[in-house]
Design an enzyme around this catalytic site. Sequence first.
Site, PDB file in Angstrom:
ATOM      1  N   CYS A 189      47.893  39.235  33.459  1.00 53.65           N
ATOM      2  CA  CYS A 189      46.763  40.138  33.671  1.00 53.65           C
ATOM      3  C   CYS A 189      46.431  40.810  32.343  1.00 53.65           C
ATOM      4  CB  CYS A 189      47.154  41.194  34.708  1.00 53.65           C
ATOM      5  SG  CYS A 189      45.840  42.366  35.071  1.00 53.65           S
ATOM      6  N   LEU A 190      45.145  40.915  32.040  1.00 58.25           N
ATOM      7  CA  LEU A 190      44.744  41.539  30.775  1.00 58.25           C
ATOM      8  C   LEU A 190      45.136  43.021  30.733  1.00 58.25           C
ATOM      9  CD1 LEU A 190      41.246  39.869  30.194  1.00 58.25           C
ATOM     10  CD2 LEU A 190      43.421  39.313  29.092  1.00 58.25           C
ATOM     11  N   GLY A 244      39.688  35.842  33.839  1.00 55.84           N
ATOM     12  CA  GLY A 244      39.075  36.691  34.859  1.00 55.84           C
ATOM     13  C   GLY A 244      39.171  38.144  34.453  1.00 55.84           C
ATOM     14  N   HIS A 265      42.122  43.424  42.415  1.00 54.86           N
ATOM     15  CA  HIS A 265      41.860  44.560  41.517  1.00 54.86           C
ATOM     16  C   HIS A 265      40.876  45.552  42.149  1.00 54.86           C
ATOM     17  CE1 HIS A 265      43.908  43.975  37.692  1.00 54.86           C
ATOM     18  NE2 HIS A 265      43.534  42.714  37.619  1.00 54.86           N
ATOM     19  N   HIS A 268      43.252  37.157  42.631  1.00 53.97           N
ATOM     20  CA  HIS A 268      43.817  38.162  41.718  1.00 53.97           C
ATOM     21  C   HIS A 268      42.746  39.203  41.352  1.00 53.97           C
ATOM     22  CE1 HIS A 268      46.232  39.119  37.849  1.00 53.97           C
ATOM     23  NE2 HIS A 268      45.092  39.762  37.697  1.00 53.97           N
ATOM     24  N   GLU A 269      41.539  38.723  41.053  1.00 55.65           N
ATOM     25  CA  GLU A 269      40.460  39.646  40.644  1.00 55.65           C
ATOM     26  C   GLU A 269      39.982  40.507  41.817  1.00 55.65           C
ATOM     27  OE1 GLU A 269      40.251  40.066  37.607  1.00 55.65           O
ATOM     28  OE2 GLU A 269      41.238  38.211  37.020  1.00 55.65           O
ATOM     29  N   GLN A 319      39.130  47.283  35.487  1.00 56.75           N
ATOM     30  CA  GLN A 319      39.914  47.088  34.261  1.00 56.75           C
ATOM     31  C   GLN A 319      39.219  47.646  33.025  1.00 56.75           C
ATOM     32  OE1 GLN A 319      40.749  42.693  35.227  1.00 56.75           O
ATOM     33  NE2 GLN A 319      42.582  43.329  34.104  1.00 56.75           N
TER      34      GLN A 319
END
Length: 172
Positions: free
Chosen positions: A94-95, A45, A140, A136-137, A50
């Site tokens: 998380c990226l 995701g 963000h 989660h996304e 991000q």
Amino acid sequence: MKRAILIHPDPRLKKVCAPVADISDELRTLADDMLETMYDAPGIGLAAPQIGVLDRLIVLDCVKEEGAAARPLVMFNPRVIAASDETNVYEEGCLSIPEQYAEVTRPKVVDVEWIDRDGNLQSEAFDGLWATCVQHEIDHLDGKLFIDYLKPLKRQMITRKMQKLKRERARA
Ligand SMILES: [Zn+2]
């Protein structure tokens, strides 16, 4: 085109993102870039902030089974319209917080409504990993990271590690 992923801490990761008005070609290109960036990372995701774009846009694909068909989802203005009382615990990463993982408790099933890349309103119930990932996304887009669910000490420890990582990368 692949985009650079911001690493925490970064003020852009703490912002509330703006809703998208019309689904333009520019936004479709942005979504394609985000999918390319996500698959390349690799991740399941990615949210627009991000990559430094403060629009309400997320992409995800939680298909993990070997040989299974990919299922890239592009969601503009996604929102959780209902959530189960039953919860699930997943070890999240998380990226924007590379190589750090921690257990987070979230509703197990969520109904999500969003605008797809053709401008159509969609809704679907997500369960398990898909439910965790989409929540989660969407977090963000409201400036919230998975480490915000952790105890302050653990969150500070991870943040210090990320500050060190950023210093090392800046020197390299
Ligand atoms: Zn994330």
